[in-house]
Design a protein around this motif. Structure first.
Motif, short mmCIF file in Angstrom:
data_model
loop_
_atom_site.label_atom_id
_atom_site.label_comp_id
_atom_site.label_asym_id
_atom_site.label_seq_id
_atom_site.Cartn_x
_atom_site.Cartn_y
_atom_site.Cartn_z
N MET A 1 -3.76 -10.72 2.92
CA MET A 1 -2.61 -9.83 2.91
C MET A 1 -1.36 -10.65 3.18
O MET A 1 -1.37 -11.54 4.02
CB MET A 1 -2.81 -8.75 3.97
CG MET A 1 -1.71 -7.76 4.04
SD MET A 1 -2.12 -6.40 5.16
CE MET A 1 -0.63 -5.48 5.02
N ASP A 2 -0.28 -10.34 2.49
CA ASP A 2 1.00 -11.00 2.71
C ASP A 2 1.88 -10.14 3.61
O ASP A 2 1.71 -8.92 3.69
CB ASP A 2 1.72 -11.22 1.37
CG ASP A 2 1.01 -12.22 0.49
OD1 ASP A 2 0.41 -13.18 1.03
OD2 ASP A 2 1.05 -12.06 -0.73
N CYS A 3 2.84 -10.79 4.25
CA CYS A 3 3.80 -10.05 5.06
C CYS A 3 4.63 -9.12 4.19
O CYS A 3 4.95 -9.44 3.04
CB CYS A 3 4.74 -11.02 5.79
SG CYS A 3 3.96 -11.89 7.15
N ARG A 4 4.99 -7.98 4.76
CA ARG A 4 5.85 -7.02 4.07
C ARG A 4 7.28 -7.57 4.10
O ARG A 4 7.78 -7.94 5.16
CB ARG A 4 5.80 -5.68 4.80
CG ARG A 4 6.70 -4.61 4.21
CD ARG A 4 6.60 -3.29 4.97
NE ARG A 4 5.28 -2.72 4.79
CZ ARG A 4 4.36 -2.62 5.76
NH1 ARG A 4 4.63 -3.02 6.98
NH2 ARG A 4 3.17 -2.11 5.52
N ARG A 41 13.27 -13.31 8.30
CA ARG A 41 12.24 -14.35 8.14
C ARG A 41 12.30 -15.25 9.37
O ARG A 41 13.33 -15.37 10.03
CB ARG A 41 12.50 -15.18 6.88
CG ARG A 41 12.69 -14.40 5.60
CD ARG A 41 11.46 -13.84 5.04
NE ARG A 41 10.60 -14.90 4.54
CZ ARG A 41 9.42 -14.69 4.03
NH1 ARG A 41 8.95 -13.49 3.94
NH2 ARG A 41 8.68 -15.69 3.61
N ARG A 58 -1.57 -12.65 12.20
CA ARG A 58 -1.77 -12.64 10.75
C ARG A 58 -1.61 -11.21 10.25
O ARG A 58 -2.11 -10.27 10.88
CB ARG A 58 -3.17 -13.13 10.39
CG ARG A 58 -3.48 -14.51 10.89
CD ARG A 58 -2.92 -15.53 9.94
NE ARG A 58 -3.33 -16.87 10.40
CZ ARG A 58 -2.55 -17.89 10.35
NH1 ARG A 58 -1.36 -17.77 9.88
NH2 ARG A 58 -2.97 -19.06 10.76
N CYS A 64 -0.09 -3.93 10.16
CA CYS A 64 1.10 -3.67 9.35
C CYS A 64 1.24 -2.22 8.91
O CYS A 64 2.35 -1.77 8.64
CB CYS A 64 1.11 -4.59 8.14
SG CYS A 64 1.11 -6.35 8.60
#
Length: 85
Positions: A1-4, A41, A58, A64
């Motif tokens: 999963m990537d960060c929102r 960021r 993570r 999230c």
């Protein structure tokens, strides 16, 4: 999963007890990290100065949630339930 994109809940909601460049005493819960950029960021991402606790967070569906607001609530609840009594 990537960060929102434009979330940064993990850079705001939890407390960090280890030193952060610009925050030598760490940061309290709910306070944005001084290393959080205007684009939400981490300015220390991938650098050795980044606290280990930050690198250990993570993205996950549990943390999230479906939105930034859910992530803030989940991390806030985690912060409260892990406070030393």
């Amino acid at each position: 999963m990537d960060c929102r994109p434009h979330c940064a809940a993990c850079c705001i909601a939890p407390s960090i007890s280890s030193p952060i460049p610009g925050m030598p005493q760490g940061k309290p819960a709910g306070v944005p990290c001084v290393q959080l950029t205007a684009e939400l960021r981490c300015a220390l991402f991938g650098r050795p100065e980044r606290p280990a606790v930050c690198g250990s967070l993570r993205p996950s569906s549990a943390m999230c949630g479906e939105s930034r607001e859910q992530a803030m609530r989940w991390l806030g609840h985690l912060e409260e339930t892990t406070l030393p009594r």
